[in-house]
Design an enzyme around this catalytic site. Structure first.
Site, mmCIF file in Angstrom:
data_model
loop_
_atom_site.group_PDB
_atom_site.id
_atom_site.type_symbol
_atom_site.label_atom_id
_atom_site.label_comp_id
_atom_site.label_asym_id
_atom_site.label_seq_id
_atom_site.Cartn_x
_atom_site.Cartn_y
_atom_site.Cartn_z
ATOM 1 N N GLU A 113 0.920 -1.446 -0.086
ATOM 2 C CA GLU A 113 -0.281 0.083 -0.280
ATOM 3 C C GLU A 113 1.097 1.179 0.142
ATOM 4 O O GLU A 113 1.687 1.422 1.063
ATOM 5 C CB GLU A 113 -0.948 0.244 1.447
ATOM 6 N N HIS A 132 -3.750 -3.399 -8.305
ATOM 7 C CA HIS A 132 -5.457 -4.312 -7.941
ATOM 8 C C HIS A 132 -6.365 -3.493 -9.037
ATOM 9 O O HIS A 132 -7.126 -4.249 -8.811
ATOM 10 C CB HIS A 132 -5.733 -2.872 -6.176
ATOM 11 N N ASP A 146 -6.836 1.845 -8.197
ATOM 12 C CA ASP A 146 -5.620 1.896 -7.503
ATOM 13 C C ASP A 146 -4.745 0.447 -7.704
ATOM 14 O O ASP A 146 -5.056 -0.425 -8.109
ATOM 15 C CB ASP A 146 -5.377 2.014 -5.627
#
Ligand SMILES: [Zn+2]
Length: 206
Positions: free
Chosen positions: A110, A181, A191
């Protein structure tokens, strides 16, 4: 001899990333161990939030049932929430080639980034109403869309750390796929989006 400063070394020990600016913060949100020869995939995300702190808070909260292996902050700090031999919960309903449910195959990374931005009176804002400086705004068409949008840029430090981490993970786990993703859940997810140079990363590493 070069007089460049020695770049701080990252390495993996006992399924954890180690090095300067790396911290492990335990998340209870993980599943079984990966099966043999896995993980072989890295999946990139943006947090769509303001800070590493807020992302850590969400991704370590047992009621959210979401997590990731790594978070990379705007400054390039790295937080690991789940050891690399355990399945983290970042991909959701997803598909790549013949595979479904990519959590079982992948390491999640992330990146702290506000995501898609909103333009209002020549200013740009995140969905959580933070004003974003012009130098952090990218106008681009998402690969799954037809029209221009405004996107929060990643920092150079973040992209550099992402590439370093991918190289280390590739050496240790025989990574064959680096995906966004938005490539494994294109109808649901945007994203890491067009501000992240995933094609260059793939070309450099795979
Ligand atoms: Zn995501």
């Amino acid at each position: 001899m070069s007089n460049k400063p020695v770049q701080n070394r990252l390495y993996i020990e006992n399924q954890l990333l180690k090095g300067e600016n790396v911290r492990f913060i335990f998340s209870p949100n993980f599943g079984a161990d990966f099966k043999k020869k896995l993980p072989d995939t890295i999946i990139f995300h943006y947090t769509a939030g303001p800070s590493a702190k807020s992302a850590i808070s969400t991704l370590t909260n047992p009621t959210t049932r979401v997590s990731t292996h790594l978070i990379i902050s705007r400054k390039g700090e790295i937080f690991q929430l789940v050891p690399f031999d355990k399945i983290a919960w970042h991909a959701g309903k997803s598909r790549h080639n013949q595979r479904k449910g990519l959590n079982r195959f992948s390491i999640g990374i992330e990146l702290v980034n506000a995501g898609r931005l909103i333009k209002k009176n020549e200013n740009y804002y995140s969905w959580f109403k933070k004003k974003i400086g012009l130098n952090e705004v990218l106008q681009a068409i998402h690969k799954n869309e037809q029209n221009f949008s405004y996107w929060h840029r990643y920092t150079a430090g973040q992209i550099c750390q992402a590439e370093r981490v991918c190289a280390i993970l590739k050496d240790r786990y025989n990574i064959d796929h680096i995906l966004g993703h938005d490539e494994i859940a294109p109808k649901r997810k945007t994203d890491p989006g067009p501000a992240f140079p995933i094609d260059i990363l793939r070309e450099n590493l795979l």
